[in-house]
Structures are given as structure tokens and as C-alpha cells.
Design a protein around this motif. Structure first.
Motif, PDB file in Angstrom:
ATOM      1  N   ILE A 392      18.635  55.591 -40.074  1.00  0.00           N
ATOM      2  CA  ILE A 392      18.611  54.316 -40.787  1.00  0.00           C
ATOM      3  C   ILE A 392      19.872  54.089 -41.613  1.00  0.00           C
ATOM      4  O   ILE A 392      20.035  53.018 -42.198  1.00  0.00           O
ATOM      5  N   GLY A 393      20.755  55.070 -41.669  1.00  0.00           N
ATOM      6  CA  GLY A 393      21.997  54.913 -42.437  1.00  0.00           C
ATOM      7  C   GLY A 393      22.661  56.255 -42.673  1.00  0.00           C
ATOM      8  O   GLY A 393      22.407  57.228 -41.957  1.00  0.00           O
ATOM      9  N   PHE A 394      23.546  56.317 -43.720  1.00  0.00           N
ATOM     10  CA  PHE A 394      24.173  57.592 -44.059  1.00  0.00           C
ATOM     11  C   PHE A 394      24.582  57.578 -45.531  1.00  0.00           C
ATOM     12  O   PHE A 394      24.697  56.529 -46.171  1.00  0.00           O
ATOM     13  N   ILE A 395      24.777  58.812 -46.081  1.00  0.00           N
ATOM     14  CA  ILE A 395      25.319  58.996 -47.429  1.00  0.00           C
ATOM     15  C   ILE A 395      26.802  59.342 -47.271  1.00  0.00           C
ATOM     16  O   ILE A 395      27.142  60.213 -46.469  1.00  0.00           O
ATOM     17  N   GLY A 396      27.649  58.665 -48.024  1.00  0.00           N
ATOM     18  CA  GLY A 396      29.097  58.889 -47.902  1.00  0.00           C
ATOM     19  C   GLY A 396      29.733  59.350 -49.202  1.00  0.00           C
ATOM     20  O   GLY A 396      29.354  58.893 -50.295  1.00  0.00           O
ATOM     21  N   PHE A 397      30.679  60.267 -49.103  1.00  0.00           N
ATOM     22  CA  PHE A 397      31.501  60.748 -50.227  1.00  0.00           C
ATOM     23  C   PHE A 397      32.955  60.699 -49.772  1.00  0.00           C
ATOM     24  O   PHE A 397      33.261  61.083 -48.634  1.00  0.00           O
ATOM     25  N   PHE A 398      33.849  60.229 -50.659  1.00  0.00           N
ATOM     26  CA  PHE A 398      35.259  60.173 -50.246  1.00  0.00           C
ATOM     27  C   PHE A 398      36.157  60.283 -51.479  1.00  0.00           C
ATOM     28  O   PHE A 398      35.722  60.096 -52.628  1.00  0.00           O
ATOM     29  N   ASP A 399      37.391  60.597 -51.194  1.00  0.00           N
ATOM     30  CA  ASP A 399      38.436  60.668 -52.228  1.00  0.00           C
ATOM     31  C   ASP A 399      39.663  59.974 -51.668  1.00  0.00           C
ATOM     32  O   ASP A 399      40.108  60.287 -50.557  1.00  0.00           O
ATOM     33  N   CYS A 400      40.212  59.015 -52.442  1.00  0.00           N
ATOM     34  CA  CYS A 400      41.352  58.238 -51.977  1.00  0.00           C
ATOM     35  C   CYS A 400      42.698  58.799 -52.450  1.00  0.00           C
ATOM     36  O   CYS A 400      43.750  58.229 -52.119  1.00  0.00           O
ATOM     37  N   GLU A 401      42.685  59.893 -53.221  1.00  0.00           N
ATOM     38  CA  GLU A 401      43.935  60.387 -53.808  1.00  0.00           C
ATOM     39  C   GLU A 401      44.313  61.773 -53.313  1.00  0.00           C
ATOM     40  O   GLU A 401      45.484  62.071 -53.179  1.00  0.00           O
ATOM     41  N   LYS A 402      43.348  62.613 -53.042  1.00  0.00           N
ATOM     42  CA  LYS A 402      43.687  63.986 -52.671  1.00  0.00           C
ATOM     43  C   LYS A 402      42.732  64.478 -51.601  1.00  0.00           C
ATOM     44  O   LYS A 402      41.621  63.962 -51.436  1.00  0.00           O
ATOM     45  N   GLU A 403      43.200  65.490 -50.882  1.00  0.00           N
ATOM     46  CA  GLU A 403      42.351  66.151 -49.900  1.00  0.00           C
ATOM     47  C   GLU A 403      41.386  67.093 -50.618  1.00  0.00           C
ATOM     48  O   GLU A 403      41.683  67.575 -51.705  1.00  0.00           O
ATOM     49  N   GLN A 404      40.263  67.344 -49.990  1.00  0.00           N
ATOM     50  CA  GLN A 404      39.225  68.133 -50.654  1.00  0.00           C
ATOM     51  C   GLN A 404      38.473  68.973 -49.638  1.00  0.00           C
ATOM     52  O   GLN A 404      38.267  68.561 -48.497  1.00  0.00           O
ATOM     53  N   ARG A 405      38.052  70.136 -50.090  1.00  0.00           N
ATOM     54  CA  ARG A 405      37.265  71.038 -49.240  1.00  0.00           C
ATOM     55  C   ARG A 405      35.778  70.805 -49.519  1.00  0.00           C
ATOM     56  O   ARG A 405      35.372  70.786 -50.678  1.00  0.00           O
ATOM     57  N   TRP A 406      34.971  70.650 -48.481  1.00  0.00           N
ATOM     58  CA  TRP A 406      33.540  70.354 -48.631  1.00  0.00           C
ATOM     59  C   TRP A 406      32.738  71.642 -48.494  1.00  0.00           C
ATOM     60  O   TRP A 406      32.777  72.294 -47.454  1.00  0.00           O
TER      61      TRP A 406
END
Length: 875
Positions: A392-406
Motif C-alpha cells: 500500500i506504500g513505503f516509508i522513506g528516509f533520505f539525506d540531501c547533503e551527505k552519504e550515509q550508512r544504513w
């Protein structure tokens, strides 16, 4: 110890060797006399066998001789002599069975019995043939077959006798040889006893040596295994110490990870608790907690449109000093079908995690370009999937300035939160669906009875407040909808209901309400009606719309509706009363022939109330047995004599009021009460027919009407059979009458029931013939005996040439099919004479007699037969 045990056993064996001669002497003295006695018994039994066998041989020869003499010379004295020899042989065989029973002896006795039976049968057949001058061919064939059986049974007797001789000789030799072997074993047993004892002593010595050697080798092997076990235990202890040291180090290293995970779980627990609250959660606070777990400044939730992977709704959160709203706006209206690699991962319920768009594979070029255009440096998308495997959808996380390890641990925990989020939205969807289902029909999505009643109540209140306002309610019932369900299945029936609902919505005005009440019943609320002509125009549009065929499952389906109409200005106080009166009007339309409409009036309501009263009284009448049977005579047109009667039911209430069958029979049919009433009528008519015979009346056939509802019963023939047996009436005096329309309603079922009744010898009559739609093809298939011409043709037979021609054709057709014709409704002598001239077999009507009680019917029959007897006497 082992040596001492072996020495004791050796001494015991030596003592046994010394005692063996004395044991032999005792055995010989013990068994020698018994052997001599056994030999005498064998010889005596042999002598008895020889004597009995001599009797059997002599008797068999004499019996065969006398039977041959009886067969060739017809000597009856020879038959008696053969029987005497047969009895002598039978006695000898019985004695043999008592001495030495055997299978061969029983076979010999059976063969002798069969041989004797076929000889006696052959003597009787030959004697019977001598009584004929010309022997019948059948008797001659049967005698020839008996002669063949005589030859076969004589051969079987000889073969059995031969087998018995062989078996007895073999048994004697076997018994004698058994005695001889027993004596030989007694003599040789003592001789071999010395040799066996010596062999046993040798074996005992050898076994003792082998056991000692085996125990020595076993001790050596046990010592070697003990040394190996000690070495392995030492090695295991060393490895265990090293592993414990390693585990201590790993626990020290993992302690920090545990503390970090506990904090993460606590934060996710708070977020999950927000989804279980009774009120809607604040998604910005929920996303803030998730962002804290994943250590990002931006988080959002995207929801897809129903049954389509297109983003329709988003919820977002970002840190106060950050702003990613423009990036989130880029997701509005996004269709994942244009991003194949991302689309497949969503369908597989896999997360999309990347530290940078550069980490995406070459096959994800559209995705990489999209994320670079909106400025994502690091991003994580987790599908939200329900328990029904619907994304039915998704949860999103993002960063517009730096790379990140999940972190992988965070992703795993987010899957749990994703499930809770999916359950929350599924619960919201289910609650919305429940609210919708409470007021709308699931199949057609039309308003249901509850919502229709609410709107109808609102219209009633408006009608009370505003005198110029008026409304109308329609009640529609599809004609023959059950036939569609039965022939094409319920799935096609459901699809037909859906299309009917669509056509109804197209024909009514925008402000009107179309609802489905239940099954194939629909209702329509027409508001702001000025005059009844407006309602009639809407009804006519509905009828025209339903006349067009429905194309379902490759077939054309034609269907119509019976429509009842009622208006709001009749002073209604409740919606149920409006629906009730519209329903009454609909049933009025059905009784008038279906595929039409009827407008409600007070007379309809009074009739409906009267029908309910009749139904209630009918149930009481069944318990009190308030019914009576009247009998209308049926005359033969050739002899003018009464040959039968039709039983007609009457209802006399406790107060003496007589209720016409036309008033209560249709209601009994509709409610199913016709079944006990019809069974009562059939039982009473059968008893009355038996009573007539006991009173000395001539043989009369009683005809009982069976309704369409009774014909539908699978056990009609069984019920009729049990009632005939209960009354003691021969089935040939009972006639079952059914209307032509009832027979043609289900032809195959009717034929099956008719065949069951015909096998019982019950006659079947088709009433009201000529008014239905039966064809000659069906008429040939029905196992019927009588056709009753409907009174509508009889009324105009004198004046109307067409009626006379029709009756002549029916009579000719019936006679060609070996059917009898009964004309009912004959009221004048001229009609009677014309029907007799045309060849009608039987006459029934008021010209002969109206239906009368049983006592008056008996008087009429006696007077009729006395009159015709007096008329015939002078001639």
C-alpha cells in the motif's frame, strides 16, 4: 570358575551315558505292548472298510441296474428297488464317515445324492412325455438337457467312487507305515543315543575353549578404547578453554551493540505505540521518532492509489533547520511502473537502500537519474505491505547533503514498524468498508434496506411538513430469476443483478434512490412527485430498459419485472408500511400475469390482510380436520353409468362457514400448506373408495387432484404407496389428476414421477388440457392414461365451430395415443349428446350431478345403476 563349571557338566554327561542302557530297556518295555495293540486296531479297521466297501459296490451295481431298467422299460417297481439300494449305500457311507471321515468320502456321498436325484428326475420326465401324443418341444429340450446331466452325474459318481478307493488305500498304507516307522524309531533311538552323547561331549569341550579365547580378545580391545577415550577427553578440555576465552572477548565487544539496540528498540516502541492509539496518530511525531532511530533529518510515508502503484498521499517530517519538502513533492503522482528495478523490489517486499545513487546497479538507470535530479545523496525505502500481500506504500528516509550508512539492525526493526503501519491503514480501510457495508449492498453497491428506509423516513417527514411535497416508492421483483440461477448458476445470476442495478440507475432521475432489498428485489424512491403520471413514465422507462436482452456467458437472457407502486400522500407513518404496501402491489402485478405494474390501493391491503387471516385459519383447520371431500360423478358416454368420481376438497369452518377452494387453495400453494392438505385428501379418498366397495357399489375409480407443489416432491410415489397400503385399496382404482401447467413446469421431473406411479398401476390424468402449452412430443413421453378437456371449450361447443373442431381434434389425437377423454363442465343434454357423438369417452359436469357429499354420491350411484338395469332388462 569357568573351568569348574565345565567339569561339573562333563561329570553330569558321563552319568547320563551310564544310565542310557537302563533308559532304553524301560522305553522298550513301556512301548512294545502298545505297538502290538496299534497293529491289531489297524487290521480291524481295514476289515471294517472292506466289508462296507463290498456293500457299497454291490448296492451301486444293483441301483444302476434298476435305474437303467426303469428308464428303458418304464418299470415303476424298478424305481422302488433302486431307491432301496440307494438307502443301503447311504447307510454304509454314514458308517464309513463315522469310522474314518474324509473329504473324498463326503464328495462320494454328494455325488451319489446328485446321481440319485437326476435318475428320479429323468424317470419323471419320461413318464410325463408318455402322457403326450405329441411331445412339446420345450419338454423335449428339457428332457434332453436332463439326459446330459444324467450322463455327467453318473460319470461324476464313478469318478468320486474311484477317488474314494484311492484315498482309502492311501490312508491305510499311511497308517500302517506310520506304525512301522514308530517301531523302527524305538529300536534305533537307543542305538543312536550313545553316539549323540559322545558328540555332545566333544562339542562342549570345543565351546569352552572358544569362550575363553573370545573373553581374552575382548579385554584387549576394551583397554585400547579406554586409552583412546582419555586422549580425546584431554583434547576436548583444551579446546573448551580456548572457546571460553573467545566468548568472553566477544561478549565484551557486543555489550556496546546491545545498549545501542535497546535504545533503538525503545524509540521504535514509542513509534509503534502511536499506531495502536484509538485516535489517528500525529504522523510528524511518528516520523520524527523513526528518523531518530535511523539518524537522518528527513522521513516520509508515501501511500499508493487503490490497486495501482501510483503515489497518491504523503506524510513527511524534516528537522527544523532542514527542508526536504520539494524533494518529497516530486513523489506525488509517481508511478513505480516506470521504474522496473524499483518496482520489482517493491513487489518482492525488499528494501531499497543506497549510500549514494552511484551504488544502484546498471539496470536501475531510471531510478538513479530520478534520485540525482531531486538531490538525494543517501536514501532508504521500506515497503509497507499488509497481511494480504498488498503493497500500500513505503516509508522513506533520505539525506540531501551527505552519504550515509544504513544499519542492518535498524532496517530489520523497521520491518516490524512497517507491519504495524500496514495494519493501521488496513484497519482504517476496514472501518471505512464496514461503514459502507452497513448501508450498501455488497454485490451491486446500491443502498441496502437500512439506508433505503432512512431515506424513506426522511421523505415521510418532508411529506408531513410540506403539503406540496410528495414521493412514490416502487417495489420491483424480477420474474423467473430463480430459473436463471438454476440453469446458469449463481455467478451468472449475480452478474445479472449487477447489470439490472446499472440499468435501474440509468432510468431514474438524478435525485432518486435505487436500492436492493434482498435477492432479486429492488426498490426505488422517487422524490418531488407532482402526479402519478410522472411515476408511470419512470416505470415505463424501467420496463423498456429491462426488455433489452442481457448478454451473459455467451447467451442472451431476457428478463422482466413485476412492479408495485405506492405514493407518499396516503398518510404513511413509517417506512415499513410504505415498503409493505408497495410489496402488496407488486404481488398483485404478479398475479395479473407478471411483467407489469400495479398501483396500490386500500382494497389490495384488505385482500392481503384477508390472505393472512386465511393462512392462520388454514393452520388451525389442518389441526382440527375441518376439511371435507365432495365427489362429482363421472359417467361413461357409452353406457351412461357412473364409472368413477372426482374428489373435490371443501373447507367448512367450525362456525359452519363454507370457504371456497378458490380462496384458500392458492394461499395453501404459496405457503406450502397444500402438502398436508393434499395428503389428507388422498388418504380420505382412498378410504372412501374402499368403503364404497364394502357397501356393494360397483368398481369405481376415484380421481384426486395433485397440486404443482405436491408434484415437486421426490417422494410422491412413496406417499401414494403408503396411503394405498394403509387404506387397503388396489392401486388400479386410484387416479391422480394434475393440471397441464403443473406438468409442464418441470417436464423431466414430472416424467420420472409419472413412471414411478405407473409402475404402481396408478392411473394418471391431465386436467384442463388445451389451456397450457404442452406439445405432442411431450405428450408422447408422458405415461398418462386420461386427458380432461377444459370446460372453456365445452361452453361454446354448440355455438362455436372452432371449439367443436378443437374438441374433435383432441379426441382423435387422444384415441390415436390410446388415451381416454373426459369432458368436464358439461351442463346441458345437448352438450352431452354432441360429445357422445364426437366419441368422448367420459362425461363430468352439472348435467350429471354437482359435487356432493359421500352419502349423496352413494345414493346417486345406486339410482343410476338401478335405472340402467331396469332399462336394459326388457331387451
Amino acid at each position: 570358575m569357568l573351568w569348574r563349571s565345565l567339569s561339573k557338566k562333563t561329570m553330569l554327561l558321563l552319568l547320563l551315558l551310564i544310565a542310557f542302557p537302563f533308559i532304553e530297556l524301560a522305553i522298550s518295555r513301556r512301548h512294545a505292548p502298545n505297538l502290538a495293540a496299534d497293529a491289531d486296531k489297524v487290521m480291524q479297521k481295514r476289515q471294517q472298510w472292506n466289508d462296507l466297501l463290498a456293500r457299497i459296490d454291490g448296492g451301486a451295481t444293483a441301483m444302476t441296474y434298476h435305474y437303467d431298467l426303469a428308464l428303458t422299460k418304464r418299470d415303476t417297481a424298478a424305481v422302488a428297488e433302486a431307491q432301496r439300494h440307494f438307502s443301503d449305500i447311504e447307510t454304509a457311507l454314514i458308517e464309513l464317515i463315522q469310522i474314518a471321515p474324509s473329504t473324498e468320502l463326503r464328495n462320494l456321498r454328494n455325488a451319489l445324492q446328485q446321481y440319485d436325484d437326476i435318475n428320479r428326475e429323468m424317470v419323471l420326465r419320461l413318464a410325463e412325455m408318455d402322457n403326450y401324443d405329441v411331445v412339446p418341444k420345450t419338454l423335449e429340450q428339457e428332457t434332453a438337457q436332463a439326459r446330459l446331466r444324467l450322463v455327467r452325474d453318473r460319470r461324476a459318481w464313478r469318478e468320486a467312487y474311484h477317488q474314494f478307493h484311492l484315498a482309502q488305500r492311501h490312508a491305510f498304507l499311511e497308517e500302517f507305515s506310520h506304525w512301522a516307522r514308530h517301531a523302527g524309531r524305538l529300536e534305533s533311538g537307543a542305538t543312536t543315543l550313545w553316539f549323540r552323547s559322545l558328540v555332545l561331549l566333544s562339542l562342549l569341550t570345543t565351546v569352552a575353549f572358544v569362550v575363553l579365547q573370545f573373553r581374552r580378545e575382548k579385554l584387549v580391545v576394551a583397554n585400547q578404547e579406554l586409552e583412546a577415550s582419555l586422549a580425546n577427553n584431554h583434547k576436548t578440555l583444551v579446546e573448551t578453554n580456548r572457546r571460553l576465552e573467545s566468548e568472553i572477548e566477544e561478549r565484551n565487544l557486543a555489550e556496546w551493540e546491545v545498549r545501542k539496540r535497546l535504545h533503538m528498540e525503545e524509540t521504535l516502541g514509542k513509534a509503534s505505540g502511536m499506531l495502536t492509539l484509538p485516535h489517528a496518530p500525529r504522523f510528524d511525531s511518528f516520523l520524527e521518532l523513526l528518523a531518530e532511530v535511523m539518524s537522518v533529518d528527513h522521513a516520509f510515508i508515501a501511500l499508493f492509489k487503490k490497486q495501482k502503484l501510483e503515489i497518491a498521499t504523503t506524510f513527511q517530517w524534516h528537522a527544523p533547520e532542514k527542508d526536504g519538502s520539494n524533494a518529497v513533492k516530486a513523489f506525488h503522482g509517481l508511478e513505480l511502473i516506470h521504474f522496473p528495478w524499483w518496482y520489482e523490489r517493491v513487489r518482492a517486499n525488499e528494501p531499497l537502500a543506497a549510500e549514494s545513487p552511484r551504488d544502484l546497479p546498471e539496470s536501475a538507470e531510471p531510478e538513479r537519474k530520478f534520485f540525482e535530479d531531486i538531490g538525494f545523496q543517501a536514501f532508504l525505502f521500506l515497503p509497507v505491505r499488509t497481511v494480504d500481500d498488498e503493497t500500500i506504500g513505503f516509508i522513506g528516509f533520505f539525506d540531501c547533503e551527505k552519504e550515509q550508512r544504513w544499519p542492518s539492525a535498524g532496517i530489520r526493526m523497521l520491518f516490524f514498524v512497517s507491519e504495524l503501519l500496514a495494519n493501521y491503514f488496513a484497519r482504517q480501510k476496514a472501518e471505512d468498508q464496514l461503514r459502507h457495508d452497513a448501508f450498501y449492498d455488497r454485490l451491486t453497491d446500491l443502498p441496502n434496506r437500512i439506508l433505503f428506509k432512512n431515506r424513506l423516513e426522511h421523505a415521510i417527514q418532508k411529506c408531513k411538513r410540506y403539503h406540496e411535497y410528495n414521493f412514490a416508492a416502487l417495489f420491483l421483483d424480477l420474474d423467473r430469476f430463480k430459473a436463471v440461477n438454476d440453469t446458469m448458476g449463481h455467478l451468472v445470476g449475480d452478474q445479472l443483478l449487477i447489470e439490472v442495478s446499472d440499468r435501474l440507475n440509468e432510468t431514474v432521475r438524478p435525485g432518486d434512490t435505487v436500492a436492493r432489498l434482498s435477492g432479486d428485489e429492488f426498490s426505488v424512491l422517487l422524490e418531488n412527485i407532482m402526479e402519478i403520471e410522472e411515476v408511470i413514465r419512470v416505470v415505463q422507462r424501467i420496463e423498456i430498459s429491462l426488455k433489452n436482452p442481457f448478454h451473459l456467458k455467451g447467451k442472451e437472457i431476457h428478463i422482466s419485472a413485476s412492479i408495485g407502486i405506492t405514493q407518499g400522500n396516503l398518510g404513511y407513518k413509517s417506512a415499513e408500511a410504505v415498503i409493505r404496501d408497495a410489496d402488496i402491489a407488486m404481488y398483485r402485478a404478479k398475479t395479473l400475469g407478471k411483467a407489469r405494474y400495479a398501483v396500490f390501493d386500500k382494497e389490495m391491503h384488505e385482500k392481503a390482510v384477508s390472505a393472512m387471516d386465511i393462512e392462520s385459519s388454514l393452520r388451525t383447520a389442518i389441526d382440527r380436520e375441518e376439511f371435507e371431500l365432495y365427489y362429482q360423478p363421472i359417467l361413461s358416454s357409452q353406457s351412461d353409468k357412473v364409472i368413477g368420481a372426482e374428489a373435490l376438497i371443501r373447507w367448512r369452518k367450525a362456525d359452519g362457514t363454507m370457504i371456497s377452494p378458490g380462496e384458500f387453495i392458492p394461499i395453501a400453494e404459496e405457503t406450502g400448506l397444500i402438502l398436508p392438505i393434499g395428503e389428507w385428501a388422498l388418504r380420505t379418498a382412498c378410504r372412501q373408495a374402499v368403503l364404497w366397495r364394502e357397501m356393494g357399489l360397483p368398481d369405481l375409480t376415484v380421481a384426486v387432484n395433485i397440486s404443482a407443489r405436491q408434484l415437486q416432491r421426490q417422494d410422491l410415489a412413496h406417499v401414494a404407496q403408503s396411503l394405498l397400503e394403509e387404506a387397503g385399496l388396489d392401486a388400479k382404482f386410484l387416479k391422480i389428476e394434475l393440471t397441464e401447467s403443473a406438468v409442464m413446469a418441470d417436464v423431466d421431473h414430472a416424467i420420472a414421477i409419472f413412471k414411478d406411479l405407473e409402475r404402481m398401476n396408478i392411473k394418471i390424468s391431465v386436467d384442463d388440457f388445451g389451456t397450457g402449452y404442452s406439445s405432442l412430443a411431450y405428450l408422447k413421453r408422458f405415461p398418462i392414461h386420461t386427458l380432461k378437456i377444459d370446460r372453456s371449450f365445452i361452453n361454446g361447443i354448440l355455438e362455436n365451430d372452432d371449439d367443436r373442431a378443437i374438441i374433435s381434434s383432441i379426441i382423435a389425437m387422444a384415441h390415436s395415443l390410446n388415451l381416454r377423454l373426459v369432458a368436464e363442465g358439461v351442463e346441458t343434454e345437448a352438450q352431452y349428446e354432441l360429445l357422445r357423438t364426437l366419441g368422448c369417452d367420459e362425461i363430468q359436469g352439472y348435467y350429471c350431478s354437482p359435487p356432493v357429499p359421500a352419502a349423496k354420491f352413494v345414493a346417486y350411484v345406486r339410482k343410476n345403476h338401478e335405472h340402467h338395469t331396469d332399462v336394459e332388462a326388457p331387451s
